[in-house]
Design a protein around this motif. Structure first.
Motif, PDB file in Angstrom:
ATOM      1  N   THR A 214       0.846  -1.189   0.000  1.00 21.70           N
ATOM      2  CA  THR A 214       0.000   0.000   0.000  1.00 21.70           C
ATOM      3  C   THR A 214       0.887   1.247   0.000  1.00 21.70           C
ATOM      4  O   THR A 214       2.117   1.155  -0.112  1.00 21.70           O
ATOM      5  CB  THR A 214      -0.915   0.025   1.234  1.00 21.70           C
ATOM      6  N   SER A 215       0.270   2.414   0.159  1.00 18.45           N
ATOM      7  CA  SER A 215       1.025   3.681   0.167  1.00 18.45           C
ATOM      8  C   SER A 215       1.790   3.893   1.460  1.00 18.45           C
ATOM      9  O   SER A 215       2.627   4.791   1.547  1.00 18.45           O
ATOM     10  CB  SER A 215       0.069   4.859  -0.061  1.00 18.45           C
ATOM     11  N   LYS A 216       1.520   3.079   2.490  1.00 23.97           N
ATOM     12  CA  LYS A 216       2.226   3.195   3.770  1.00 23.97           C
ATOM     13  C   LYS A 216       3.262   2.077   3.889  1.00 23.97           C
ATOM     14  O   LYS A 216       2.990   0.934   3.523  1.00 23.97           O
ATOM     15  CB  LYS A 216       1.238   3.098   4.936  1.00 23.97           C
ATOM     16  N   PRO A 217       4.457   2.401   4.407  1.00 22.25           N
ATOM     17  CA  PRO A 217       5.496   1.366   4.535  1.00 22.25           C
ATOM     18  C   PRO A 217       5.073   0.252   5.491  1.00 22.25           C
ATOM     19  O   PRO A 217       4.399   0.504   6.498  1.00 22.25           O
ATOM     20  CB  PRO A 217       6.705   2.137   5.071  1.00 22.25           C
ATOM     21  N   TYR A 218       5.449  -0.972   5.135  1.00 23.20           N
ATOM     22  CA  TYR A 218       5.216  -2.182   5.937  1.00 23.20           C
ATOM     23  C   TYR A 218       3.732  -2.552   6.051  1.00 23.20           C
ATOM     24  O   TYR A 218       3.365  -3.376   6.881  1.00 23.20           O
ATOM     25  CB  TYR A 218       5.830  -2.057   7.339  1.00 23.20           C
ATOM     26  N   ILE A 219       2.888  -1.921   5.226  1.00 25.05           N
ATOM     27  CA  ILE A 219       1.465  -2.252   5.230  1.00 25.05           C
ATOM     28  C   ILE A 219       1.081  -2.764   3.839  1.00 25.05           C
ATOM     29  O   ILE A 219       1.386  -2.123   2.831  1.00 25.05           O
ATOM     30  CB  ILE A 219       0.587  -1.047   5.613  1.00 25.05           C
ATOM     31  N   TYR A 220       0.397  -3.911   3.799  1.00 27.64           N
ATOM     32  CA  TYR A 220       0.030  -4.564   2.554  1.00 27.64           C
ATOM     33  C   TYR A 220      -1.482  -4.816   2.555  1.00 27.64           C
ATOM     34  O   TYR A 220      -2.127  -4.819   3.606  1.00 27.64           O
ATOM     35  CB  TYR A 220       0.769  -5.904   2.397  1.00 27.64           C
ATOM     36  N   ALA A 221      -2.032  -5.046   1.391  1.00 28.63           N
ATOM     37  CA  ALA A 221      -3.447  -5.409   1.287  1.00 28.63           C
ATOM     38  C   ALA A 221      -3.591  -6.545   0.287  1.00 28.63           C
ATOM     39  O   ALA A 221      -2.872  -6.597  -0.712  1.00 28.63           O
ATOM     40  CB  ALA A 221      -4.294  -4.210   0.859  1.00 28.63           C
ATOM     41  N   VAL A 222      -4.512  -7.447   0.567  1.00 30.60           N
ATOM     42  CA  VAL A 222      -4.700  -8.601  -0.299  1.00 30.60           C
ATOM     43  C   VAL A 222      -6.175  -8.997  -0.277  1.00 30.60           C
ATOM     44  O   VAL A 222      -6.868  -8.810   0.720  1.00 30.60           O
ATOM     45  CB  VAL A 222      -3.808  -9.783   0.170  1.00 30.60           C
ATOM     46  N   GLY A 223      -6.661  -9.505  -1.410  1.00 33.36           N
ATOM     47  CA  GLY A 223      -8.036  -9.991  -1.462  1.00 33.36           C
ATOM     48  C   GLY A 223      -9.006  -8.969  -2.020  1.00 33.36           C
ATOM     49  O   GLY A 223      -8.638  -8.062  -2.764  1.00 33.36           O
ATOM     50  N   GLU A 224     -10.267  -9.112  -1.651  1.00 31.51           N
ATOM     51  CA  GLU A 224     -11.326  -8.281  -2.212  1.00 31.51           C
ATOM     52  C   GLU A 224     -11.200  -6.811  -1.818  1.00 31.51           C
ATOM     53  O   GLU A 224     -11.792  -5.950  -2.469  1.00 31.51           O
ATOM     54  CB  GLU A 224     -12.694  -8.810  -1.767  1.00 31.51           C
ATOM     55  N   CYS A 225     -10.440  -6.509  -0.772  1.00 31.80           N
ATOM     56  CA  CYS A 225     -10.273  -5.112  -0.343  1.00 31.80           C
ATOM     57  C   CYS A 225      -9.140  -4.422  -1.092  1.00 31.80           C
ATOM     58  O   CYS A 225      -8.920  -3.225  -0.906  1.00 31.80           O
ATOM     59  CB  CYS A 225     -10.034  -5.037   1.164  1.00 31.80           C
ATOM     60  N   ALA A 226      -8.417  -5.142  -1.932  1.00 30.80           N
ATOM     61  CA  ALA A 226      -7.256  -4.586  -2.644  1.00 30.80           C
ATOM     62  C   ALA A 226      -7.610  -4.242  -4.086  1.00 30.80           C
ATOM     63  O   ALA A 226      -8.356  -4.967  -4.740  1.00 30.80           O
ATOM     64  CB  ALA A 226      -6.099  -5.585  -2.613  1.00 30.80           C
ATOM     65  N   GLU A 227      -7.061  -3.139  -4.559  1.00 29.05           N
ATOM     66  CA  GLU A 227      -7.253  -2.718  -5.943  1.00 29.05           C
ATOM     67  C   GLU A 227      -5.901  -2.676  -6.642  1.00 29.05           C
ATOM     68  O   GLU A 227      -5.024  -1.884  -6.279  1.00 29.05           O
ATOM     69  CB  GLU A 227      -7.912  -1.345  -6.000  1.00 29.05           C
ATOM     70  N   HIS A 228      -5.734  -3.534  -7.625  1.00 27.62           N
ATOM     71  CA  HIS A 228      -4.473  -3.654  -8.343  1.00 27.62           C
ATOM     72  C   HIS A 228      -4.659  -3.204  -9.787  1.00 27.62           C
ATOM     73  O   HIS A 228      -5.498  -3.749 -10.503  1.00 27.62           O
ATOM     74  CB  HIS A 228      -3.992  -5.110  -8.305  1.00 27.62           C
TER      75      HIS A 228
END
Length: 716
Positions: A267-281
Motif C-alpha cells: 500500500t502507500s504506507k510502509p510495511y502495510i500490505y493489502a490482499v483480497g477483495e479489499c485490494a485494488e491492483h
C-alpha cells in the motif's frame, strides 16, 4: 533470534491463504496475530450456498479449524474489529481496546454486500447473503415464513435463491436487466438457465427496478418503479459487493474503490500490505478466489524476503452450479468485444458452448450444462491461444464426453485454477498413491476444494485414472523412437532408480526392439545416464557437440560500470555463468545472451536465456527463440546482484536439464512446463539452493570423469 511481528486484519480466505504460504516459506520468521470480526475460524465463503442448498454443513466448509491456528502458534482474535491503524508507531487497536504492535501488517478485510438506496431497505426481514450468520438467519426465517424474494439475478443472487427453494420457501428473483447473469452470459445461455430454474420452482421479474420495501415494522413485500408489487416475508439483497476500505481510509492509506496496491501488494504506507477483495491492483478489485490466492502467494514471498515474480493481474471467470445446472463464463463474450468462433447447441442434452475470438486468438467462452472444458478454455483465454487450438482432438471410442476430455487433456494442464493443481498431480494421486475417490484426491491435492467449479473434470480424471491405471499416464506419451516402446519419462525414472551404467545394459533390460538403436535413442540414453549418474558416466563427445552451452555478450559500456550501475557488469556475469555451466550437458543446445543495459541489445528476448541490466536489477528471461517459430522470452525473475542473477540462472538451467526431454529446446520446455510453475520453483529459496547444489555436483563429477577418460585414452 526474536521473531518479527506480523498482524493480519481479516480472517477470510485471502488473508489465511497468505498466512499459510508465509508459514510454509518461513515457519519461524514471524509471530502472527490475526483479527477476525466473525466468531468463526476461517471458512470457505463460496460454499455458503451449498449449506443453504443442503449439500454441505457449516462444519464441512471450515478451511482451517481452531487447532490449525494453535498448532502454528497463531494468536487468533475472533469477534474483534480493528478500529485504527497507527502507521507511524506501527500498531493497531480494536474497538474493545486490544493493542497489537507490528513489523508488517496485512489488511485482508474483504468486502461487504452493496446495499442500494432503496426506501425501507433497513427494515427487519431484509438481509444480505455474505457470511455464516446470514446463512443461519435465512434458515431460521424459512421455519416461520413461506415467501422470499431475492433482489439480484447475478451469480450470488441465484445461488441464494436456489438455497431458499431448498428450504421450502416460495422464491422470486428480481433483476434490473432483461436477462439473468447479463455480465457473464449471452441471451441464449441465459434463457436456457432461466428455463431450468423456472422448472425447479423459481419465478423471475426481469427488467424491474425496486422502488421501496413495503411493510410497517418489518418487510412485507416489494414495490417496483412501474407501480406493480410483490409480497415477500424475507428479502435478500444480492446486487454486488463493496470493498471494506473505511479502516484504510481513516488511517491515511491511499484508496480508490478499494485499497490501492502495487505489483507486490504494497500500500502507500510502509510495511502495510493489502490482499483480497479489499485490494485494488492496476484499477481492478477482484471478487473471485483464484486471483486472491495468486495475490496471497506473491505477497507471502515478498514479505518473507524471497525473490518473487510480480502480480500482473488475473483473468476473472464465473462458475455457477445450482441443483444440477452448471454454467461457466470467462473473458470477452459480448458481440462488441469479440467475434464468435464456435457456437454449439444441443437441445437433447441441454448443453451450449460458445467461444469468442479477436485477432485470431481465443478471448472468451460460455459453457452451459457441461462445464468440464472450463479449465481448458480458461487456459486458452489466459494465454490468448491461437483459434486453431480450438479444434477438437480425436474421439476416444466408447468414452463419455468427460472421460474423453480427461484423456485428451495435456498432462501439465491446470485443472484447478484456484489452487494451481494440474492433471498430472491428480493422476499421480490416484495411480501412484492409491487414492480411490474424488474426496480423497481433493483432500490430498486441494483440487476442487475452493470454488468447486472444477469438480466435474477432477471427477473425470479420477475416473479415467482408475479405469486405465498406469496406462493412463503413458497413453499420451510417445516412445523415444521406433527402436523402443519406452518413453523419455519412463527411461528417466528407470535410470534414476537403478545404477545401470552402460547403454548396452539399458537396452538389454528395457527390451529395445532394435538393439543397435539409432542416433536419437543412443543420444538420449547417454544423456540420461550422465544426468542421473555423472560420477560413473564418461561422456560421448558426439553428444557434447549437439548440446553445447554458449553465451553472447554485448560490449559493456565503461560509463555504466560505475556508481549505481557497477553491478551491471555483463562480462563478469558471462564469465561466472560460463564457468558454472560450460561443463554441463543439456537436453538441447542452449544459447544465452547477457547485456549490461537495454541500450546494448543482443537479442535478449530471442535467446534460450537472456539477462539484461535494468533499473530494478538484472532481468532474467527464458524461452526465447530466434528461428522459426519465433518465440519471445518470458520474464523469470529480477535479481539485485551478480551473485543472485548467477544463482537464479544456474538453477533455471539445472531445472531445464532435469525436467526437459532429450532434444527438447528450452522454448518448448517452457511452454510445456508453464512459466508460472517454473517461476514457483526457481523463486523458492530452498529449491533454488538444491538445484544449484545438484548442478555443482554434476559439473564437478563430469570434470573428474573427463579427466579420467582422457587418461585412459592417453594410456591406450
Amino acid at each position: 533470534m526474536s521473531r518479527e511481528k506480523l498482524v493480519v486484519i481479516g480472517n477470510g480466505m485471502a488473508g489465511m491463504k497468505c498466512v499459510d504460504e508465509i508459514i510454509r516459506l518461513a515457519p519461524n520468521k514471524f509471530r502472527i496475530t490475526v483479527f477476525g470480526n466473525e466468531q468463526h475460524p476461517n471458512y470457505n465463503r463460496i460454499l455458503l450456498s451449498k449449506v443453504l442448498q443442503g449439500d454441505s454443513s457449516i462444519d464441512s466448509i471450515v478451511i482451517n479449524d481452531w487447532s490449525w491456528y494453535e498448532e502454528r502458534g497463531i494468536h487468533l482474535y475472533t469477534g474483534e474489529t480493528v478500529a485504527h491503524i497507527h502507521s507511524d508507531s506501527q500498531y493497531v487497536t480494536t474497538l474493545s481496546g486490544i493493542r497489537a504492535d507490528y513489523d508488517h501488517l496485512i489488511i485482508a478485510t474483504g468486502s461487504s454486500a452493496f446495499i442500494p438506496p432503496i426506501a425501507g431497505v433497513h427494515k427487519s426481514g431484509v438481509i444480505s447473503f455474505r457470511n455464516i450468520d446470514d446463512c443461519k438467519t435465512m434458515i431460521e426465517y424459512a421455519k416461520k415464513y413461506k415467501k422470499a424474494a431475492v433482489i439480484g439475478g447475478g451469480l450470488l443472487g441465484l445461488e441464494a435463491a436456489r438455497g431458499l427453494l431448498n428450504l421450502g420457501m416460495e422464491t422470486d428473483v428480481i433483476h434490473n436487466a432483461p436477462y439473468l447473469m447479463n455480465r457473464q452470459l449471452d441471451r441464449m445461455s441465459s434463457d436456457m438457465l432461466r428455463k431450468e430454474l423456472e422448472e425447479q420452482g423459481m419465478r423471475f421479474w426481469l427488467s424491474r427496478e425496486t422502488e421501496s420495501i413495503t411493510g410497517l415494522n418489518r418487510a412485507k413485500g416489494i414495490r417496483f418503479t412501474n407501480g406493480s408489487s410483490l409480497e415477500a416475508d424475507l428479502i435478500v439483497i444480492s446486487v454486488g459487493i463493496r470493498p471494506n476500505v473505511e479502516l484504510a481510509q481513516k488511517s491515511g492509506i491511499d484508496t480508490n474503490r478499494a485499497i490501492i496496491v502495487d505489483d507486490y501488494m504494497r500500500t502507500s504506507k510502509p510495511y502495510i500490505y493489502a490482499v483480497g477483495e479489499c485490494a485494488e491492483h492496476r484499477g481492478v478489485a477482484y471478487g473471485l478466489v483464484a486471483p486472491l490466492y495468486e495475490q496471497g502467494k506473491v505477497l507471502a514471498k515478498s514479505i518473507c524476503g524471497h525473490i518473487s515474480e510480480p502480480y500482473l493481474g488475473s483473468v476473472p471467470y464465473a462458475q455457477l452450479k445450482v441443483s444440477g445446472v452448471e454454467v461457466f463464463s470467462v473473458g470477452e463474450i459480448r458481440p462488441e468485444e469479440a467475434e464468435t468462433a464456435i457456437q454449439q447447441f444441443d437441445g437433447i442434452r441441454g448443453t451450449y458452448k460458445k467461444v469468442t475470438m479477436k485477432e485470431g486468438t481465443v478471448r472468451g467462452a460460455i459453457l452451459f450444462g457441461d462445464t468440464a472444458e472450463g479449465t481448458t478454455l480458461l487456459g486458452l483465454v489466459k494465454r490468448r491461444a491461437a483459434v486453431a487450438e480450438l479444434i477438437a482432438p480425436p474421439s476416444v471410442g466408447g468414452s463419455s464426453a468427460n472421460d474423453e476430455l480427461a484423456a485428451n487433456m495435456p498432462e501439465r494442464e491446470t485443472v484447478c485454477a484456484c489452487n494451481a493443481v494440474n492433471k498430472s498431480a491428480i493422476m499421480c494421486a490416484v495411480i501412484e498413491d492409491g487414492l480411490q475417490t474424488l474426496e480423497q484426491v481433493r483432500d490430498r491435492t486441494k483440487a476442487s476444494s475452493s470454488c468447486g467449479g472444477c469438480r466435474p473434470i477432477v471427477a473425470a480424471i479420477v475416473h479415467y485414472s482408475l479405469q486405465h491405471g498406469k496406462g493412463a499416464l503413458e497413453a499420451a506419451v510417445p516412445p523415444i523412437c521406433s527402436c523402443t516402446d519406452t518413453s523419455h519419462e519412463m527411461l528417466k525414472q528407470y535410470i534414476a532408480a537403478n545404477q545401470t551404467s552402460t547403454i548396452h545394459e539399458l537396452k538389454t533390460t528395457l527390451g529395445w526392439k532394435s538393439f543397435s538403436g539409432c542416433n536419437v535413442c543412443s543420444s538420449a540414453l547417454q544423456y540420461y545416464l550422465e544426468l542421473y549418474h555423472p560420477e560413473t558416466t564418461i561422456r560421448d563427445r558426439n553428444i557434447t557437440a549437439e548440446c553445447s552451452f554458449n553465451v553472447d555478450t554485448a560490449p559493456t559500456n565503461p560509463d555504466l560500470i560505475s556508481g549505481l550501475h557497477a553491478e551491471f557488469d555483463s562480462v563478469s556475469l558471462r564469465s561466472e555463468l560460463q564457468s558454472c555451466c560450460a561443463s554441463l550437458l543439456f537436453p538441447a543446445p542452449v544459447k544465452a545472451a547477457i547485456t549490461s543495459s537495454i541500450q546494448y541489445p543482443v537479442g535478449i528476448l530471442v535467446h534460450d536465456i537472456g539477462i539484461t541490466g535494468a533499473p530494478a536489477g538484472w532481468e532474467i528471461y527464458a524461452g526465447g527463440h530466434a528461428e522459426h517459430p519465433v518465440k519471445q522470452g518470458q520474464l523469470i525473475a529480477v535479481a539485485e546482484s551478480n551473485m543472485q542473477a548467477l544463482a537464479l540462472s544456474a538453477a533455471l538451467l539445472q531445472l531445464y536439464r532435469e525436467n526437459a526431454e532429450f532434444g527438447e529446446r528450452m522454448w518448448k520446455w517452457v511452454e510445456r512446463a508453464g512459466i508460472i510453475d517454473i517461476r514457483e520453483i526457481i523463486l523458492d529459496s530452498r529449491c533454488q539452493v538444491e538445484l544449484n547444489r545438484r548442478a555443482q555436483l554434476a559439473a564437478a563429477a563430469q570434470q573428474r570423469m573427463e579427466g579420467l577418460g582422457e587418461g585412459i585414452c592417453s594410456n591406450r
